[in-house]
Design a protein around this motif. Sequence first.
Motif, PDB file in Angstrom:
ATOM      1  N   LEU A   1       0.863  -1.181   0.000  1.00 36.16           N
ATOM      2  CA  LEU A   1       0.000   0.000   0.000  1.00 36.16           C
ATOM      3  C   LEU A   1       0.902   1.235   0.000  1.00 36.16           C
ATOM      4  CD1 LEU A   1      -2.882   1.202   0.186  1.00 36.16           C
ATOM      5  CD2 LEU A   1      -2.609   1.176   2.678  1.00 36.16           C
ATOM      6  N   PRO A   2       1.305   1.719  -1.185  1.00 36.55           N
ATOM      7  CA  PRO A   2       2.238   2.847  -1.233  1.00 36.55           C
ATOM      8  C   PRO A   2       1.606   4.133  -0.707  1.00 36.55           C
ATOM      9  CG  PRO A   2       1.431   2.306  -3.432  1.00 36.55           C
ATOM     10  CD  PRO A   2       0.922   1.242  -2.510  1.00 36.55           C
ATOM     11  N   TYR A   3       2.434   5.147  -0.586  1.00 39.54           N
ATOM     12  CA  TYR A   3       1.955   6.425  -0.061  1.00 39.54           C
ATOM     13  C   TYR A   3       1.092   7.186  -1.051  1.00 39.54           C
ATOM     14  CZ  TYR A   3       4.794   5.623   4.028  1.00 39.54           C
ATOM     15  OH  TYR A   3       5.325   5.093   5.178  1.00 39.54           O
ATOM     16  N   SER A   4       0.776   6.564  -2.180  1.00 38.85           N
ATOM     17  CA  SER A   4      -0.274   7.125  -3.036  1.00 38.85           C
ATOM     18  C   SER A   4      -1.606   7.093  -2.293  1.00 38.85           C
ATOM     19  CB  SER A   4      -0.368   6.363  -4.362  1.00 38.85           C
ATOM     20  OG  SER A   4      -0.427   4.973  -4.154  1.00 38.85           O
ATOM     21  N   HIS A   5      -1.704   6.247  -1.263  1.00 40.13           N
ATOM     22  CA  HIS A   5      -2.822   6.338  -0.306  1.00 40.13           C
ATOM     23  C   HIS A   5      -2.351   7.236   0.832  1.00 40.13           C
ATOM     24  CE1 HIS A   5      -6.003   5.591   2.478  1.00 40.13           C
ATOM     25  NE2 HIS A   5      -5.220   4.946   3.310  1.00 40.13           N
ATOM     26  N   GLN A   6      -2.553   8.527   0.664  1.00 38.28           N
ATOM     27  CA  GLN A   6      -2.003   9.486   1.619  1.00 38.28           C
ATOM     28  C   GLN A   6      -2.732   9.499   2.954  1.00 38.28           C
ATOM     29  OE1 GLN A   6      -1.513  13.309  -0.302  1.00 38.28           O
ATOM     30  NE2 GLN A   6       0.278  12.565  -1.421  1.00 38.28           N
ATOM     31  N   GLY A   7      -3.895   8.868   3.001  1.00 31.33           N
ATOM     32  CA  GLY A   7      -4.635   8.813   4.254  1.00 31.33           C
ATOM     33  C   GLY A   7      -3.864   8.152   5.378  1.00 31.33           C
ATOM     34  N   GLN A   8      -2.980   7.216   5.034  1.00 25.46           N
ATOM     35  CA  GLN A   8      -2.221   6.520   6.071  1.00 25.46           C
ATOM     36  C   GLN A   8      -1.218   7.434   6.773  1.00 25.46           C
ATOM     37  OE1 GLN A   8       0.701   3.490   4.644  1.00 25.46           O
ATOM     38  NE2 GLN A   8       0.126   4.194   2.601  1.00 25.46           N
ATOM     39  N   MET A   9      -0.996   8.628   6.229  1.00 25.07           N
ATOM     40  CA  MET A   9      -0.057   9.566   6.831  1.00 25.07           C
ATOM     41  C   MET A   9      -0.734  10.534   7.796  1.00 25.07           C
ATOM     42  SD  MET A   9       2.204  10.365   3.432  1.00 25.07           S
ATOM     43  CE  MET A   9       3.398  11.382   4.302  1.00 25.07           C
TER      44      MET A   9
END
Length: 199
Positions: A142-150
């Motif tokens: 799940l790369p940081y292209s899913h910025q919600g995890q940040m």
Amino acid sequence: MSKVLVLYYSTYGHIETMANAIAEGARAAGATVDVKRVPETVPEEIAKAGHFKLDQAAPIATVAELANYDAIIVGTGTRFGRMSSQMAAFFDQAGGLWATGALNGKVGGAFTSTASQHGGQETTLFSIITNLMHFGMTIVGLPYSHQGQMSVDEIVGGAPYGATTVAGGDGARQPTAIDLAGARHQGELIAKTANKLFA
């Protein structure tokens, strides 16, 4: 298009919810998707006494059918920082697939849930990924292209290694919108990768 299996074990329903979100994302990428679960190994009377969610709609998977898919996305709640015994028992029966190389080159991914933010999400993901790599699979996280995890504005799941959620000690906390978005994103990325490899 590719054929994707979302394979999960869910005691209380959190991973079941995440599995369905993963499947949504994979379908959005045009894949044919099946959602299946591994067999419960806990005796029924103990499962009922422990308030396990026993009314899950997904059919039970068999080891033999894993070879029929281009991608397999595996999810289970953590057990002391590793995959559940139910999922481990399922993979322990897959020696024949390993011996014949039946899963070599297929796409794999992992997702999980824990009771707390620091309850072993990443080590559980790695315990799943380790199995998939032994089968020769290509891993998509799940790369940081899913910025919600940040986000630091709320409790969120997610790691570069796979989608996650935090269930709470009593299991009352359900996957959030951000967690489910991460699951859908990972499912979509895995399906897109499989589409390219198996077009």
